[in-house]
Design a protein around this motif. Structure first.
Motif, PDB file in Angstrom:
ATOM      1  N   GLU A 186       1.476   4.935   0.472  1.00 55.52           N
ATOM      2  CA  GLU A 186       0.800   6.064   1.104  1.00 55.52           C
ATOM      3  C   GLU A 186       1.500   7.330   0.669  1.00 55.52           C
ATOM      4  O   GLU A 186       2.672   7.542   0.971  1.00 55.52           O
ATOM      5  N   ASP A 227     -13.787   8.202  -7.985  1.00 55.49           N
ATOM      6  CA  ASP A 227     -13.329   9.593  -7.983  1.00 55.49           C
ATOM      7  C   ASP A 227     -12.076   9.816  -8.810  1.00 55.49           C
ATOM      8  O   ASP A 227     -11.129  10.480  -8.382  1.00 55.49           O
ATOM      9  N   SER A 244     -17.414   4.693  -8.495  1.00 54.03           N
ATOM     10  CA  SER A 244     -18.367   5.748  -8.168  1.00 54.03           C
ATOM     11  C   SER A 244     -17.752   7.092  -8.515  1.00 54.03           C
ATOM     12  O   SER A 244     -16.541   7.270  -8.383  1.00 54.03           O
ATOM     13  N   SER A 245     -18.592   8.015  -8.915  1.00 54.62           N
ATOM     14  CA  SER A 245     -18.146   9.372  -9.198  1.00 54.62           C
ATOM     15  C   SER A 245     -17.011   9.466 -10.202  1.00 54.62           C
ATOM     16  O   SER A 245     -15.995  10.109  -9.940  1.00 54.62           O
ATOM     17  N   GLU A 288       0.858  -1.181   0.000  1.00 49.74           N
ATOM     18  CA  GLU A 288       0.000   0.000   0.000  1.00 49.74           C
ATOM     19  C   GLU A 288       0.895   1.232   0.000  1.00 49.74           C
ATOM     20  O   GLU A 288       1.569   1.521   0.974  1.00 49.74           O
ATOM     21  N   SER A 339      -8.601   8.003  -2.605  1.00 53.48           N
ATOM     22  CA  SER A 339      -8.335   9.350  -2.079  1.00 53.48           C
ATOM     23  C   SER A 339      -8.826   9.396  -0.645  1.00 53.48           C
ATOM     24  O   SER A 339      -9.983   9.129  -0.387  1.00 53.48           O
ATOM     25  N   THR A 340      -7.934   9.725   0.279  1.00 53.68           N
ATOM     26  CA  THR A 340      -8.335   9.685   1.680  1.00 53.68           C
ATOM     27  C   THR A 340      -9.016  10.982   2.118  1.00 53.68           C
ATOM     28  O   THR A 340      -9.636  11.019   3.171  1.00 53.68           O
ATOM     29  N   ALA A 341      -8.873  12.025   1.321  1.00 49.71           N
ATOM     30  CA  ALA A 341      -9.553  13.286   1.657  1.00 49.71           C
ATOM     31  C   ALA A 341     -10.223  13.786   0.370  1.00 49.71           C
ATOM     32  O   ALA A 341     -11.045  13.101  -0.186  1.00 49.71           O
ATOM     33  N   ARG A 342      -9.857  14.966  -0.092  1.00 51.78           N
ATOM     34  CA  ARG A 342     -10.481  15.419  -1.336  1.00 51.78           C
ATOM     35  C   ARG A 342      -9.966  14.603  -2.518  1.00 51.78           C
ATOM     36  O   ARG A 342      -8.848  14.118  -2.512  1.00 51.78           O
ATOM     37  N   PRO A 343     -10.800  14.427  -3.541  1.00 50.44           N
ATOM     38  CA  PRO A 343     -10.399  13.549  -4.646  1.00 50.44           C
ATOM     39  C   PRO A 343      -9.330  14.188  -5.542  1.00 50.44           C
ATOM     40  O   PRO A 343      -9.638  14.774  -6.572  1.00 50.44           O
ATOM     41  N   LYS A 371      -2.892   5.186  -1.504  1.00 49.36           N
ATOM     42  CA  LYS A 371      -3.719   6.076  -0.688  1.00 49.36           C
ATOM     43  C   LYS A 371      -3.119   7.463  -0.834  1.00 49.36           C
ATOM     44  O   LYS A 371      -1.968   7.680  -0.451  1.00 49.36           O
ATOM     45  N   SER A 398      -5.122  15.072  -0.180  1.00 46.30           N
ATOM     46  CA  SER A 398      -5.862  15.962  -1.078  1.00 46.30           C
ATOM     47  C   SER A 398      -4.973  16.782  -1.998  1.00 46.30           C
ATOM     48  O   SER A 398      -5.466  17.581  -2.779  1.00 46.30           O
ATOM     49  N   LEU A 413      -0.651  12.529   8.153  1.00 50.67           N
ATOM     50  CA  LEU A 413      -0.099  11.174   8.148  1.00 50.67           C
ATOM     51  C   LEU A 413       1.245  11.120   7.436  1.00 50.67           C
ATOM     52  O   LEU A 413       1.528  11.906   6.535  1.00 50.67           O
ATOM     53  N   SER A 448      -0.575  18.963   3.496  1.00 52.92           N
ATOM     54  CA  SER A 448      -2.000  18.633   3.345  1.00 52.92           C
ATOM     55  C   SER A 448      -2.439  17.439   4.162  1.00 52.92           C
ATOM     56  O   SER A 448      -3.604  17.083   4.133  1.00 52.92           O
ATOM     57  N   SER A 449      -1.528  16.828   4.902  1.00 49.82           N
ATOM     58  CA  SER A 449      -1.937  15.647   5.655  1.00 49.82           C
ATOM     59  C   SER A 449      -1.151  15.513   6.939  1.00 49.82           C
ATOM     60  O   SER A 449      -0.015  15.953   7.041  1.00 49.82           O
TER      61      SER A 449
END
Lengths: 411, 594
Positions: free
Chosen positions: A66, A165, A190-191, A64, A130-134, A100, A103, A75, A72-73
């Motif tokens: 990250e 997204d 989706s989206s 994974e 996307s963990t926040a905004r796409p 992951k 934004s 993490l 912006s994060s």
């Protein structure tokens, strides 16, 4: 196996000149699999043998990535050196990969860069999350598409693909299909605004092994449902549909009852999950006919009338979650749902109102099949029969377990 | 020799029900009531003008009431640790009293002062009166852990003895022969400063909607009870447009600063209920406001990281967005959503908002729309909200952002619909956002949907005179509910399709915490398989289980205090939920460590 480790360890502690370096590779592999990556990396510095074990292909099947920027994060990100190492030494071992991203566009672009380099990869699973905004939507479309296409073309055995997204489009879906139609089982998109109903129809037509599909309502068509129910197609397990309003008063198309019927005939056990994010007056096209929905979420206010229709037309309903409703009691609607939705086992009510008596009646009718009952305390209106303090006893009795409503701090 | 006492005011800014103050004067020769004001805090601290004004009004009130007893308040500039030694000497102090502070920072500070006092030969007397109960007893009753669900908390306290009765108010009689030496220049040396002296520009500052002080608090509580008696209804009041406005019977800021004793409030409520309902056992819901406060104090008292996401054992790690511009728009009431902006305006102007309003803006900032960390919201509330103290503020934000306490996350407060249902006419909006006064009720909650003609008639063009909405709510909530679901499903390891089942439920004793889910750090770049295979059960055969509640051992991976650990024969330390394995090189366990 644990006792084996134990005895090895005991042996090692008895002779300080460690046998640790001479542990068999299979054993090291087994131990290393328990270690988080950081500790494994430390361990790999200990000696050549352990370093070799660290690089065994089995340890690099899943990864994974990250990708976060400090601006912006909160993490941490996967270390760039580690990423380089993986691409250099392990890209052909990777099978189950996810990205992951936070934004920032930078993170999404970094993900695309890595994707473009996975040329020797035969991925089974790819997830772009996307963990926040796409942020994938901010990447120049061509850059994203070409990176994704690298994976589609090289993998040839993609089974599971999560690209919600993202700016994926019809042509890239064609590439996906051309290379992975035999193996694709799960597709979550989706989206994805650049995909058209024709684009997804192409996937359904060719990928007969598709079992799980998630998309937005505007991509859903009668043709799509018929394609998914064709003889050549395996049983569908799970269809997730997001119905999202772009502008107030938006008009949504209808799906014919016959298309849903075909789906149910073909895949009698399939789950239909629908999440609605509509204004109250946009529900016209929905719930006028029987629909095989199993999991229903209303993310905005939904009217009493629509909930009444749900009671009439959703016999397969398993979970109903209502964020809000205009403040008129939902007594009749709930009773109707208890009566007709005989599979219902989970219900959640947010900003709604139900009289205590009707609620008790509802629970009595559903009985012990209600494994999830999440009702905000303010929902329950005390009446002549029950006060708030009495109601949870009554409900607990009928449920066969201790129950009380959800609470919110009122300081 | 009759002792010379200092009573140290921190919270508990009152003369009624103040057992520590009672002890200060008991048999004492002199007593001096002190309050420390660290000069730095005024300018650069995260405390707004309303909070400072409230505090200063409390201090003025204390001083005025002490004067009636021929005493005075001593406001001292500086830090307690620096100043106390001098005061002990100068005033020949042999007794120090203060009200118990349950917050972790408070406990640390007080431990240091106790040490100082002991060294100076000063007797220290600490009394509990800021909370209804002894919080440590609640925790003990719950097996050493604070309850993490409100229901569990209620169950525990119903098993405790009722709270202690409030003690008598300080009076001349109680003072007895105890006096306070007051110098001529007391006002200069120890007087209560003004807002201007603290560096605030008070020109044009509207008068306080919530005036500080014990006197005001006691007046309010009588009014509060009168209103309850008149309504003869102790049920939770139905929310209407009026509830949003500051009430002359509101008590929360006074409880926070301790101008009003929570125990006094508790017993007055009990007495009133018994009188009106002719029933001797009031339901717990009667004390809702007090018990929520108590719940959060209990949850926080042993957790110094209670106000953080990182390293907080009860907080879920959510990948919040860092977005200072969006945060500023929210904090400064420029989101473009009138409901949100009106609430934030009321908060900044007056220092109090209704609890449902808090839910609305907290949801909007965090899991509902902006996906910004609850810690940021907490800081803004700390600055502006009169009744926000550390434990209650942090706890509430974690609750409202679904970061803890096993909350279902499905109910999202719509920034348009929720307001509209609460106050259909939009009077609240018009009051706090005068620019929108011209909009009819139909459009006042979503003015961007109003036709141009309506906007022109209202003399307010959206995008020019008032901002456009900063997010598309439907899309934002779709994204966010999906995020929350993914996070919770990872935690609870739930593989099904249900939304409600994603949230882990507590085990019977409301002690989920570390055991029901593992909200620890996910190592970046971890092999996502490694966590699911390494369960603690794999180790049980090779280990003996030990409980290490009292140790300072930190898990080597998460750096969280290891509450339960298992010794693995080759010296590894494993968190009880088995989600990590940490090499603790060379560690040899012996019973003595536990």
């Amino acid at each position: 196996c644990d006792s084996f480790i134990h005895s090895e360890a005991v042996e090692a502690s008895e002779s300080p000149d460690s046998n640790w370096a001479r542990l068999p590779q299979e054993l090291l592999l087994h131990i290393f699999q328990y270690l988080p990556l950081l500790d494994r990396a430390y361990a790999s510095q200990v000696c050549r043998g352990w370093n070799q074990a660290f690089h065994m292909p089995e340890l690099w099947r899943c990864f994974e990535f990250e990708l976060n920027q400090p601006a912006s994060s909160y993490l941490k990100a996967t270390h760039p050196d580690l990423i380089k190492q993986i691409i250099k030494r392990h890209s052909n071992h990777l099978q189950y990969v996810s990205f992951k991203v936070d934004s920032s566009t930078e993170s999404a672009e970094a993900a695309c860069d890595i994707l473009s380099q996975l040329v020797n990869c035969s991925l089974k699973t790819l997830g772009l999350i996307s963990t926040a905004r796409p942020s994938f939507m901010e990447v120049p479309k061509s850059h994203f598409i070409s990176a994704l296409t690298v994976v589609f073309v090289n993998s040839k055995s993609l089974s599971s693909l999560k690209i919600d997204d993202t700016p994926v489009d019809d042509p890239s879906l064609k590439v996906l299909v051309a290379n992975n139609s035999d193996t694709l089982k799960l597709l979550k998109m989706s989206s994805c605004p650049h995909v058209s109903p024709a684009g997804i129809l192409c996937v359904a037509d060719q990928c007969h092994g598709l079992r799980e599909l998630a998309l937005n309502y505007h991509l859903l068509s009668d043709e799509l449902l018929l394609a998914l129910s064709s003889e050549k197609h395996v049983h569908l397990e799970h269809l997730r549909i997001d119905v999202v309003s772009e502008n107030p008063g938006q008009h949504f198309h209808t799906i014919k009852k016959s298309s849903w019927d075909a789906m149910v005939r073909h895949s009698p056990k399939f789950n239909l999950v629908m999440y609605f994010f509509l204004y109250e007056d946009e529900f016209g096209p929905f719930f006028n006919d029987e629909i095989p929905v199993t999991h229903l979420y209303f993310g905005r206010s939904v009217s009493k009338e629509v909930l009444g229709r749900v009671g009439l037309h959703c016999p397969r309903l398993v979970e109903l979650v209502v964020c809000a409703n205009g403040l008129r009691p939902l007594d009749e609607e709930l009773i109707r749902i208890a009566k007709h939705c005989t599979q219902l086992s989970a219900i959640g009510l947010g900003e709604c109102e139900v009289s205590c008596s009707a609620f008790v009646e509802f629970v009595k009718m559903c009985g012990r099949r209600l494994s999830q009952l999440s009702i905000m305390e303010e929902v329950l209106i005390p009446d002549h029969k029950y006060s708030l303090d009495e109601i949870h006893w009554e409900v607990s009795k009928h449920l066969g377990r201790v129950w009380f409503p959800d609470m919110m701090p009122t300081w | 020799m009759a002792p010379n006492s200092i009573h140290w005011f921190r919270k508990g800014l009152r003369l009624h029900d103040n057992p520590a103050l009672r002890e200060a004067v008991r048999g004492a020769g002199t007593v001096r009531c002190v309050y420390f004001l660290d000069p730095w805090f005024a300018g650069s601290s995260n405390v707004g003008v309303n909070r400072w004004r409230f505090l200063l009004q409390c201090l003025e009130d204390l001083d005025a009431n002490l004067r009636k007893l021929n005493s005075r308040l001593f406001v001292i500039r500086g830090q307690p640790a620096n100043v106390f030694p001098r005061l002990f000497k100068e005033w020949k102090i042999s007794r120090l009293t203060f009200e118990y502070d349950s917050e972790p920072f408070g406990k640390e500070r007080d431990a240091a002062i106790k040490k100082l006092a002991m060294e100076a030969g000063v007797e220290v007397i600490v009394k509990i009166s800021h909370t209804l109960y002894d919080l440590d007893k609640i925790i003990e009753l719950n097996g050493g852990q604070p309850p993490l669900t409100y229901k569990r908390f209620q169950t525990l306290i119903s098993r405790l003895d009722p709270p202690e009765l409030p003690v008598e108010t300080l009076s001349d009689a109680l003072m007895g022969r105890c006096v306070t030496p007051v110098s001529e220049d007391h006002g200069d040396k120890y007087g209560v400063p003004s807002l201007e002296e603290l560096g605030f520009d008070t020109e044009g500052l509207p008068s306080a909607v919530w005036p500080g002080g014990e006197t005001e608090a006691l007046t309010r509580i009588e009014r509060h009870l009168e209103r309850k008696a008149w309504v003869a209804n102790f049920e939770r009041p139905r929310m209407n447009a009026n509830s949003l406005l500051a009430s002359p019977t509101g008590l929360s800021p006074y409880l926070r600063f301790g101008c009003l004793s929570c125990r006094l409030f508790y017993f007055k409520l009990t007495d009133l209920y018994r009188k009106v309902k002719k029933n001797s056992s009031p339901p717990l819901s009667l004390y809702g406001q007090l018990l929520w406060r108590e719940f959060f104090y209990t949850a926080a008292t042993n957790n110094p990281r209670f106000d953080k996401m990182e390293g907080n054992p009860i907080c879920v790690r959510i990948p919040w967005d860092k977005n200072p511009e969006a945060l500023a728009k929210w904090a400064e009431a420029k989101t473009g959503f009138p409901w949100i902006d009106a609430i934030m305006t009321q908060l900044r102007q007056e220092g109090w908002i209704h609890h449902l309003a808090r839910h609305a803006v907290a949801c909007f900032l965090t899991r509902g729309d902006l996906w910004i960390s609850w810690e940021e919201g907490m800081k803004v509330f700390e600055e502006l909200l009169l009744d926000a103290d550390w434990s209650v503020n942090a706890g509430s934000w974690m609750w409202l952002s679904c970061s803890s306490f096993f909350q279902q996350f499905f109910h999202c407060y719509c920034p348009v619909g929720f307001g509209r249902r609460t106050d259909p006419n939009g009077d609240f909006i018009r009051r706090y956002l005068p620019i929108l006064r011209g909009f009819p009720a139909k459009f006042i909650y979503d003015p961007w949907n109003a036709p141009e003609s309506v906007q022109a008639a209202a003399k307010c063009i959206i995008g020019v005179h008032y901002p456009k909405p900063m997010v598309h709510h439907a899309e934002a909530s779709r994204l966010n509910i999906e995020r929350m679901k993914q996070i919770y499903q990872q935690l609870s390891r739930y593989r099904g399709l249900g939304l409600l089942a994603s949230v882990p439920s507590t085990n019977g004793n409301g002690n989920g915490g570390m055991m029901a889910y593992s909200p620890g750090e996910q190592q970046p770049g971890t092999n996502s398989n490694s966590h699911s295979t390494a369960t603690h059960t794999e180790f049980t055969t090779a280990t003996r289980t030990v409980t290490a509640v009292d140790t300072q051992q930190l898990c080597g991976v998460f750096a969280l205090p290891v509450l339960h650990c298992q010794l693995v024969s080759y010296g590894l330390l494993v968190c009880f939920d088995g989600c990590c394995v940490a090499g603790v090189a060379g560690l040899m366990w012996s019973p003595g460590l536990l």
